[in-house]
Design a protein around this motif. Structure first.
Motif, PDB file in Angstrom:
ATOM      1  N   VAL A 111      93.344  -6.106  33.913  1.00  0.00           N
ATOM      2  CA  VAL A 111      93.626  -5.954  35.336  1.00  0.00           C
ATOM      3  C   VAL A 111      93.296  -4.537  35.779  1.00  0.00           C
ATOM      4  O   VAL A 111      92.621  -4.327  36.786  1.00  0.00           O
ATOM      5  CB  VAL A 111      95.095  -6.301  35.656  1.00  0.00           C
ATOM      6  CG1 VAL A 111      95.435  -5.981  37.099  1.00  0.00           C
ATOM      7  CG2 VAL A 111      95.383  -7.764  35.351  1.00  0.00           C
ATOM      8  N   VAL A 112      93.755  -3.572  35.011  1.00  0.00           N
ATOM      9  CA  VAL A 112      93.472  -2.175  35.340  1.00  0.00           C
ATOM     10  C   VAL A 112      91.977  -1.904  35.223  1.00  0.00           C
ATOM     11  O   VAL A 112      91.401  -1.214  36.060  1.00  0.00           O
ATOM     12  CB  VAL A 112      94.281  -1.213  34.432  1.00  0.00           C
ATOM     13  CG1 VAL A 112      93.901   0.236  34.712  1.00  0.00           C
ATOM     14  CG2 VAL A 112      95.766  -1.431  34.629  1.00  0.00           C
ATOM     15  N   ASN A 113      91.335  -2.478  34.223  1.00  0.00           N
ATOM     16  CA  ASN A 113      89.895  -2.294  34.047  1.00  0.00           C
ATOM     17  C   ASN A 113      89.133  -2.827  35.259  1.00  0.00           C
ATOM     18  O   ASN A 113      88.232  -2.169  35.779  1.00  0.00           O
ATOM     19  CB  ASN A 113      89.425  -2.995  32.772  1.00  0.00           C
ATOM     20  CG  ASN A 113      87.969  -2.736  32.484  1.00  0.00           C
ATOM     21  OD1 ASN A 113      87.451  -1.659  32.752  1.00  0.00           O
ATOM     22  ND2 ASN A 113      87.297  -3.709  31.928  1.00  0.00           N
ATOM     23  N   GLU A 130      94.524  13.822  36.515  1.00  0.00           N
ATOM     24  CA  GLU A 130      95.321  13.325  35.404  1.00  0.00           C
ATOM     25  C   GLU A 130      95.602  11.827  35.559  1.00  0.00           C
ATOM     26  O   GLU A 130      95.542  11.085  34.593  1.00  0.00           O
ATOM     27  CB  GLU A 130      96.628  14.109  35.318  1.00  0.00           C
ATOM     28  CG  GLU A 130      97.441  13.732  34.102  1.00  0.00           C
ATOM     29  CD  GLU A 130      98.721  14.533  33.991  1.00  0.00           C
ATOM     30  OE1 GLU A 130      99.757  13.907  33.780  1.00  0.00           O
ATOM     31  OE2 GLU A 130      98.663  15.766  34.128  1.00  0.00           O
ATOM     32  N   GLU A 131      95.908  11.382  36.781  1.00  0.00           N
ATOM     33  CA  GLU A 131      96.166   9.960  36.999  1.00  0.00           C
ATOM     34  C   GLU A 131      94.941   9.134  36.647  1.00  0.00           C
ATOM     35  O   GLU A 131      95.049   8.076  36.050  1.00  0.00           O
ATOM     36  CB  GLU A 131      96.566   9.706  38.448  1.00  0.00           C
ATOM     37  CG  GLU A 131      97.981  10.107  38.762  1.00  0.00           C
ATOM     38  CD  GLU A 131      98.360   9.749  40.186  1.00  0.00           C
ATOM     39  OE1 GLU A 131      97.777   8.807  40.747  1.00  0.00           O
ATOM     40  OE2 GLU A 131      99.240  10.420  40.723  1.00  0.00           O
ATOM     41  N   ARG A 132      93.770   9.617  37.030  1.00  0.00           N
ATOM     42  CA  ARG A 132      92.532   8.878  36.736  1.00  0.00           C
ATOM     43  C   ARG A 132      92.342   8.765  35.228  1.00  0.00           C
ATOM     44  O   ARG A 132      91.975   7.710  34.722  1.00  0.00           O
ATOM     45  CB  ARG A 132      91.339   9.568  37.383  1.00  0.00           C
ATOM     46  CG  ARG A 132      90.051   8.812  37.114  1.00  0.00           C
ATOM     47  CD  ARG A 132      88.929   9.334  37.997  1.00  0.00           C
ATOM     48  NE  ARG A 132      87.676   8.716  37.672  1.00  0.00           N
ATOM     49  CZ  ARG A 132      87.310   7.496  38.029  1.00  0.00           C
ATOM     50  NH1 ARG A 132      88.114   6.753  38.738  1.00  0.00           N
ATOM     51  NH2 ARG A 132      86.139   7.003  37.687  1.00  0.00           N
ATOM     52  N   ASP A 133      92.613   9.858  34.503  1.00  0.00           N
ATOM     53  CA  ASP A 133      92.488   9.813  33.047  1.00  0.00           C
ATOM     54  C   ASP A 133      93.453   8.796  32.448  1.00  0.00           C
ATOM     55  O   ASP A 133      93.095   8.037  31.544  1.00  0.00           O
ATOM     56  CB  ASP A 133      92.744  11.200  32.433  1.00  0.00           C
ATOM     57  CG  ASP A 133      91.645  12.199  32.772  1.00  0.00           C
ATOM     58  OD1 ASP A 133      90.531  11.751  33.132  1.00  0.00           O
ATOM     59  OD2 ASP A 133      91.904  13.406  32.685  1.00  0.00           O
ATOM     60  N   ASN A 134      94.674   8.758  32.969  1.00  0.00           N
ATOM     61  CA  ASN A 134      95.664   7.773  32.497  1.00  0.00           C
ATOM     62  C   ASN A 134      95.195   6.350  32.791  1.00  0.00           C
ATOM     63  O   ASN A 134      95.326   5.460  31.953  1.00  0.00           O
ATOM     64  CB  ASN A 134      97.020   8.013  33.158  1.00  0.00           C
ATOM     65  CG  ASN A 134      97.697   9.265  32.657  1.00  0.00           C
ATOM     66  OD1 ASN A 134      97.344   9.796  31.607  1.00  0.00           O
ATOM     67  ND2 ASN A 134      98.652   9.770  33.422  1.00  0.00           N
ATOM     68  N   LEU A 135      94.645   6.138  33.992  1.00  0.00           N
ATOM     69  CA  LEU A 135      94.152   4.807  34.347  1.00  0.00           C
ATOM     70  C   LEU A 135      92.960   4.413  33.481  1.00  0.00           C
ATOM     71  O   LEU A 135      92.844   3.258  33.063  1.00  0.00           O
ATOM     72  CB  LEU A 135      93.773   4.756  35.822  1.00  0.00           C
ATOM     73  CG  LEU A 135      94.933   4.710  36.805  1.00  0.00           C
ATOM     74  CD1 LEU A 135      94.425   4.844  38.237  1.00  0.00           C
ATOM     75  CD2 LEU A 135      95.735   3.435  36.642  1.00  0.00           C
ATOM     76  N   LEU A 136      92.085   5.346  33.220  1.00  0.00           N
ATOM     77  CA  LEU A 136      90.929   5.044  32.366  1.00  0.00           C
ATOM     78  C   LEU A 136      91.383   4.635  30.968  1.00  0.00           C
ATOM     79  O   LEU A 136      90.851   3.691  30.387  1.00  0.00           O
ATOM     80  CB  LEU A 136      89.983   6.244  32.290  1.00  0.00           C
ATOM     81  CG  LEU A 136      89.115   6.493  33.517  1.00  0.00           C
ATOM     82  CD1 LEU A 136      88.368   7.826  33.389  1.00  0.00           C
ATOM     83  CD2 LEU A 136      88.140   5.355  33.734  1.00  0.00           C
ATOM     84  N   GLU A 137      92.361   5.343  30.445  1.00  0.00           N
ATOM     85  CA  GLU A 137      92.883   5.012  29.117  1.00  0.00           C
ATOM     86  C   GLU A 137      93.545   3.628  29.141  1.00  0.00           C
ATOM     87  O   GLU A 137      93.327   2.806  28.255  1.00  0.00           O
ATOM     88  CB  GLU A 137      93.893   6.078  28.659  1.00  0.00           C
ATOM     89  CG  GLU A 137      94.315   5.947  27.219  1.00  0.00           C
ATOM     90  CD  GLU A 137      93.161   6.132  26.236  1.00  0.00           C
ATOM     91  OE1 GLU A 137      93.204   5.468  25.192  1.00  0.00           O
ATOM     92  OE2 GLU A 137      92.226   6.901  26.508  1.00  0.00           O
ATOM     93  N   LEU A 138      94.332   3.376  30.183  1.00  0.00           N
ATOM     94  CA  LEU A 138      95.009   2.084  30.313  1.00  0.00           C
ATOM     95  C   LEU A 138      94.004   0.959  30.519  1.00  0.00           C
ATOM     96  O   LEU A 138      94.195  -0.158  30.030  1.00  0.00           O
ATOM     97  CB  LEU A 138      96.006   2.125  31.473  1.00  0.00           C
ATOM     98  CG  LEU A 138      96.871   0.904  31.699  1.00  0.00           C
ATOM     99  CD1 LEU A 138      97.698   0.586  30.466  1.00  0.00           C
ATOM    100  CD2 LEU A 138      97.770   1.112  32.898  1.00  0.00           C
ATOM    101  N   LYS A 189      91.266   0.480  29.155  1.00  0.00           N
ATOM    102  CA  LYS A 189      90.689   0.029  27.886  1.00  0.00           C
ATOM    103  C   LYS A 189      91.522  -1.090  27.273  1.00  0.00           C
ATOM    104  O   LYS A 189      91.011  -1.909  26.519  1.00  0.00           O
ATOM    105  CB  LYS A 189      90.594   1.191  26.898  1.00  0.00           C
ATOM    106  CG  LYS A 189      89.624   2.270  27.334  1.00  0.00           C
ATOM    107  CD  LYS A 189      89.661   3.438  26.383  1.00  0.00           C
ATOM    108  CE  LYS A 189      88.770   4.575  26.869  1.00  0.00           C
ATOM    109  NZ  LYS A 189      88.875   5.760  26.019  1.00  0.00           N
ATOM    110  N   GLU A 190      92.807  -1.129  27.611  1.00  0.00           N
ATOM    111  CA  GLU A 190      93.726  -2.094  27.018  1.00  0.00           C
ATOM    112  C   GLU A 190      94.126  -3.220  27.970  1.00  0.00           C
ATOM    113  O   GLU A 190      94.574  -4.268  27.536  1.00  0.00           O
ATOM    114  CB  GLU A 190      95.010  -1.380  26.572  1.00  0.00           C
ATOM    115  CG  GLU A 190      94.767  -0.261  25.595  1.00  0.00           C
ATOM    116  CD  GLU A 190      95.997   0.612  25.400  1.00  0.00           C
ATOM    117  OE1 GLU A 190      97.082   0.247  25.879  1.00  0.00           O
ATOM    118  OE2 GLU A 190      95.855   1.661  24.769  1.00  0.00           O
TER     119      GLU A 190
END
Length: 116
Positions: free
Chosen positions: A15-17, A1-9, A11-12
């Motif tokens: 830094v996270v990308n 679930e954390e990975r899915d949240n990070l992947l979504e974040l 995109k926006e």
């Protein structure tokens, strides 16, 4: 679930990308996957996030400094222009009240300008 949240974040948020791209690259390295503990992995993640935040903070600070410098420079230039106009009007023996209205400078400021 954390990975899915990070992947979504990611995109926006660039830094996270960037972090996610590096994480994927490292996780594909079989030697790295077996040689690092979870504690080390968490420490490295935290350090990467801190480093990116620091770099973004520096960039933002530079941007704000430039904007502030430009604003102050423009304000100084406008004031110097008003003073120059006031000097000319004083030399033309125009009434201080009228000069004050025209330039926005106070009568006291105009008297100081005349004394210079």
């Amino acid at each position: 679930e954390e990975r899915d949240n990070l992947l979504e974040l990611s995109k926006e948020n660039k830094v996270v990308n960037k972090y996610m791209e590096e994480l994927d690259r490292i996780n594909k390295d079989p030697i790295f996957r077996w040689s690092i503990s979870e504690e080390d992995d968490q420490r490295m993640i935290k350090n990467a996030i801190k480093r990116e935040a620091r770099e973004e903070g520096i960039k933002e600070g530079i941007k704000e400094g430039i904007e502030k410098g430009i604003k102050e420079g423009l304000e100084k230039g406008v004031r110097e222009g008003k003073i120059e106009i006031a000097k000319n009007l004083i030399n033309m023996q125009m009434d201080y009240e009228d000069i004050s209205k025209a330039t926005g400078l106070s009568v006291e400021e105009l008297k100081q300008i005349k004394e210079q």
